[in-house]
Design a protein around this motif. Sequence first.
Motif, PDB file in Angstrom:
ATOM      1  N   LEU A   1       7.592  29.597 -21.535  1.00  5.29           N
ATOM      2  CA  LEU A   1       7.004  28.265 -21.535  1.00  5.29           C
ATOM      3  C   LEU A   1       5.744  28.237 -20.676  1.00  5.29           C
ATOM      4  O   LEU A   1       5.638  28.973 -19.695  1.00  5.29           O
ATOM      5  CB  LEU A   1       8.005  27.247 -20.985  1.00  5.29           C
ATOM      6  CG  LEU A   1       9.327  27.138 -21.732  1.00  5.29           C
ATOM      7  CD1 LEU A   1      10.244  26.164 -21.002  1.00  5.29           C
ATOM      8  CD2 LEU A   1       9.109  26.707 -23.161  1.00  5.29           C
ATOM      9  N   LYS A   2       4.793  27.377 -21.046  1.00 10.11           N
ATOM     10  CA  LYS A   2       3.587  27.195 -20.231  1.00 10.11           C
ATOM     11  C   LYS A   2       3.936  26.572 -18.882  1.00 10.11           C
ATOM     12  O   LYS A   2       3.434  26.995 -17.843  1.00 10.11           O
ATOM     13  CB  LYS A   2       2.562  26.314 -20.949  1.00 10.11           C
ATOM     14  CG  LYS A   2       1.838  27.008 -22.062  1.00 10.11           C
ATOM     15  CD  LYS A   2       0.754  26.103 -22.618  1.00 10.11           C
ATOM     16  CE  LYS A   2      -0.054  26.829 -23.686  1.00 10.11           C
ATOM     17  NZ  LYS A   2      -1.141  25.977 -24.195  1.00 10.11           N
ATOM     18  N   LYS A   3       4.776  25.532 -18.927  1.00  8.74           N
ATOM     19  CA  LYS A   3       5.202  24.840 -17.716  1.00  8.74           C
ATOM     20  C   LYS A   3       6.688  24.543 -17.821  1.00  8.74           C
ATOM     21  O   LYS A   3       7.186  24.230 -18.903  1.00  8.74           O
ATOM     22  CB  LYS A   3       4.462  23.503 -17.546  1.00  8.74           C
ATOM     23  CG  LYS A   3       3.030  23.620 -17.155  1.00  8.74           C
ATOM     24  CD  LYS A   3       2.320  22.296 -16.910  1.00  8.74           C
ATOM     25  CE  LYS A   3       3.112  21.054 -17.119  1.00  8.74           C
ATOM     26  NZ  LYS A   3       2.379  19.809 -16.888  1.00  8.74           N
ATOM     27  N   LEU A   4       7.380  24.617 -16.700  1.00  9.70           N
ATOM     28  CA  LEU A   4       8.790  24.257 -16.691  1.00  9.70           C
ATOM     29  C   LEU A   4       8.942  22.787 -17.058  1.00  9.70           C
ATOM     30  O   LEU A   4       8.113  21.962 -16.700  1.00  9.70           O
ATOM     31  CB  LEU A   4       9.397  24.519 -15.319  1.00  9.70           C
ATOM     32  CG  LEU A   4       9.452  25.981 -14.887  1.00  9.70           C
ATOM     33  CD1 LEU A   4      10.016  26.095 -13.483  1.00  9.70           C
ATOM     34  CD2 LEU A   4      10.278  26.801 -15.857  1.00  9.70           C
ATOM     35  N   GLY A   5       9.991  22.466 -17.767  1.00  8.28           N
ATOM     36  CA  GLY A   5      10.240  21.083 -18.160  1.00  8.28           C
ATOM     37  C   GLY A   5       9.560  20.677 -19.448  1.00  8.28           C
ATOM     38  O   GLY A   5       9.670  19.526 -19.870  1.00  8.28           O
ATOM     39  N   THR A   6       8.853  21.599 -20.078  1.00  2.60           N
ATOM     40  CA  THR A   6       8.212  21.310 -21.368  1.00  2.60           C
ATOM     41  C   THR A   6       8.772  22.270 -22.417  1.00  2.60           C
ATOM     42  O   THR A   6       9.535  23.169 -22.095  1.00  2.60           O
ATOM     43  CB  THR A   6       6.682  21.497 -21.312  1.00  2.60           C
ATOM     44  OG1 THR A   6       6.381  22.890 -21.171  1.00  2.60           O
ATOM     45  CG2 THR A   6       6.077  20.723 -20.167  1.00  2.60           C
ATOM     46  N   THR A   7       8.360  22.087 -23.655  1.00  3.25           N
ATOM     47  CA  THR A   7       8.730  23.027 -24.717  1.00  3.25           C
ATOM     48  C   THR A   7       7.481  23.602 -25.367  1.00  3.25           C
ATOM     49  O   THR A   7       7.502  23.966 -26.538  1.00  3.25           O
ATOM     50  CB  THR A   7       9.615  22.353 -25.778  1.00  3.25           C
ATOM     51  OG1 THR A   7       8.944  21.188 -26.269  1.00  3.25           O
ATOM     52  CG2 THR A   7      10.970  21.984 -25.222  1.00  3.25           C
ATOM     53  N   GLU A   8       6.410  23.699 -24.591  1.00  3.83           N
ATOM     54  CA  GLU A   8       5.179  24.320 -25.093  1.00  3.83           C
ATOM     55  C   GLU A   8       5.160  25.779 -24.641  1.00  3.83           C
ATOM     56  O   GLU A   8       5.276  26.081 -23.456  1.00  3.83           O
ATOM     57  CB  GLU A   8       3.955  23.582 -24.556  1.00  3.83           C
ATOM     58  CG  GLU A   8       2.676  24.039 -25.220  1.00  3.83           C
ATOM     59  CD  GLU A   8       1.482  23.204 -24.813  1.00  3.83           C
ATOM     60  OE1 GLU A   8       0.371  23.580 -25.208  1.00  3.83           O
ATOM     61  OE2 GLU A   8       1.643  22.196 -24.103  1.00  3.83           O
ATOM     62  N   PHE A   9       5.001  26.683 -25.617  1.00  7.06           N
ATOM     63  CA  PHE A   9       5.088  28.114 -25.342  1.00  7.06           C
ATOM     64  C   PHE A   9       3.728  28.706 -24.981  1.00  7.06           C
ATOM     65  O   PHE A   9       2.691  28.269 -25.479  1.00  7.06           O
ATOM     66  CB  PHE A   9       5.665  28.854 -26.552  1.00  7.06           C
ATOM     67  CG  PHE A   9       7.087  28.472 -26.844  1.00  7.06           C
ATOM     68  CD1 PHE A   9       8.130  29.051 -26.146  1.00  7.06           C
ATOM     69  CD2 PHE A   9       7.381  27.518 -27.800  1.00  7.06           C
ATOM     70  CE1 PHE A   9       9.439  28.699 -26.397  1.00  7.06           C
ATOM     71  CE2 PHE A   9       8.687  27.155 -28.064  1.00  7.06           C
ATOM     72  CZ  PHE A   9       9.721  27.752 -27.364  1.00  7.06           C
ATOM     73  N   ARG A  10       3.750  29.725 -24.116  1.00  2.00           N
ATOM     74  CA  ARG A  10       2.524  30.427 -23.711  1.00  2.00           C
ATOM     75  C   ARG A  10       1.904  31.185 -24.873  1.00  2.00           C
ATOM     76  O   ARG A  10       0.694  31.190 -25.027  1.00  2.00           O
ATOM     77  CB  ARG A  10       2.830  31.427 -22.592  1.00  2.00           C
ATOM     78  CG  ARG A  10       2.986  30.805 -21.263  1.00  2.00           C
ATOM     79  CD  ARG A  10       2.992  31.845 -20.173  1.00  2.00           C
ATOM     80  NE  ARG A  10       3.116  31.135 -18.907  1.00  2.00           N
ATOM     81  CZ  ARG A  10       3.656  31.614 -17.829  1.00  2.00           C
ATOM     82  NH1 ARG A  10       4.107  32.853 -17.815  1.00  2.00           N
ATOM     83  NH2 ARG A  10       3.738  30.896 -16.743  1.00  2.00           N
ATOM     84  N   ASP A  11       2.733  31.869 -25.652  1.00  2.00           N
ATOM     85  CA  ASP A  11       2.229  32.762 -26.690  1.00  2.00           C
ATOM     86  C   ASP A  11       3.088  32.630 -27.939  1.00  2.00           C
ATOM     87  O   ASP A  11       4.178  33.211 -27.998  1.00  2.00           O
ATOM     88  CB  ASP A  11       2.246  34.203 -26.167  1.00  2.00           C
ATOM     89  CG  ASP A  11       1.813  35.229 -27.191  1.00  2.00           C
ATOM     90  OD1 ASP A  11       1.174  34.852 -28.199  1.00  2.00           O
ATOM     91  OD2 ASP A  11       2.104  36.421 -26.973  1.00  2.00           O
ATOM     92  N   LEU A  12       2.607  31.909 -28.925  1.00  2.00           N
ATOM     93  CA  LEU A  12       3.395  31.723 -30.153  1.00  2.00           C
ATOM     94  C   LEU A  12       3.614  33.033 -30.896  1.00  2.00           C
ATOM     95  O   LEU A  12       4.661  33.225 -31.519  1.00  2.00           O
ATOM     96  CB  LEU A  12       2.716  30.702 -31.072  1.00  2.00           C
ATOM     97  CG  LEU A  12       2.723  29.258 -30.564  1.00  2.00           C
ATOM     98  CD1 LEU A  12       1.986  28.350 -31.550  1.00  2.00           C
ATOM     99  CD2 LEU A  12       4.129  28.762 -30.339  1.00  2.00           C
ATOM    100  N   ASP A  13       2.639  33.936 -30.821  1.00  2.00           N
ATOM    101  CA  ASP A  13       2.803  35.236 -31.483  1.00  2.00           C
ATOM    102  C   ASP A  13       3.881  36.080 -30.805  1.00  2.00           C
ATOM    103  O   ASP A  13       4.435  36.991 -31.418  1.00  2.00           O
ATOM    104  CB  ASP A  13       1.486  36.010 -31.502  1.00  2.00           C
ATOM    105  CG  ASP A  13       0.455  35.379 -32.415  1.00  2.00           C
ATOM    106  OD1 ASP A  13       0.852  34.727 -33.402  1.00  2.00           O
ATOM    107  OD2 ASP A  13      -0.752  35.528 -32.139  1.00  2.00           O
ATOM    108  N   GLY A  14       4.171  35.777 -29.546  1.00  2.00           N
ATOM    109  CA  GLY A  14       5.158  36.546 -28.797  1.00  2.00           C
ATOM    110  C   GLY A  14       6.544  35.938 -28.785  1.00  2.00           C
ATOM    111  O   GLY A  14       7.412  36.409 -28.044  1.00  2.00           O
ATOM    112  N   LEU A  15       6.788  34.905 -29.607  1.00  2.00           N
ATOM    113  CA  LEU A  15       8.120  34.304 -29.652  1.00  2.00           C
ATOM    114  C   LEU A  15       9.157  35.343 -30.082  1.00  2.00           C
ATOM    115  O   LEU A  15       8.901  36.167 -30.957  1.00  2.00           O
ATOM    116  CB  LEU A  15       8.162  33.125 -30.621  1.00  2.00           C
ATOM    117  CG  LEU A  15       7.484  31.844 -30.170  1.00  2.00           C
ATOM    118  CD1 LEU A  15       7.599  30.790 -31.248  1.00  2.00           C
ATOM    119  CD2 LEU A  15       8.071  31.338 -28.864  1.00  2.00           C
ATOM    120  N   ASP A  16      10.309  35.281 -29.477  1.00  2.00           N
ATOM    121  CA  ASP A  16      11.421  36.165 -29.804  1.00  2.00           C
ATOM    122  C   ASP A  16      12.318  35.438 -30.811  1.00  2.00           C
ATOM    123  O   ASP A  16      13.061  34.530 -30.445  1.00  2.00           O
ATOM    124  CB  ASP A  16      12.190  36.500 -28.532  1.00  2.00           C
ATOM    125  CG  ASP A  16      13.365  37.436 -28.764  1.00  2.00           C
ATOM    126  OD1 ASP A  16      13.491  37.979 -29.883  1.00  2.00           O
ATOM    127  OD2 ASP A  16      14.147  37.621 -27.811  1.00  2.00           O
TER     128      ASP A  16
END
Length: 81
Positions: A19-34
């Motif tokens: 996550l970019k920030k704790l408490g959110t659901t925005e991911f740092r790297d969409l290409d790196g999602l597991d």
Amino acid sequence: MTAEDGKKQLLHLVFGGELKKLGTTEFRDLDGLDIVGIYPDYQSAHMAWKAKAQASVDNAHMRYFVVHLHRLLDPDNKAAG
């Protein structure tokens, strides 16, 4: 739509990422999602989620989720768990 064991198939997706920030659901790297996988019921999806969540416990920004795909595929069916 039933599984081989006779139970109704209720698809669930397990995935995660940082996550970019704790408490959110925005991911740092969409290409790196597991993308862990798609499971025929909540119980097996929960087991996969738990294993991945426990394996990434040292990274506070890493989060895994269970998505109830059956609810997205058939939103009018209120009886589906």
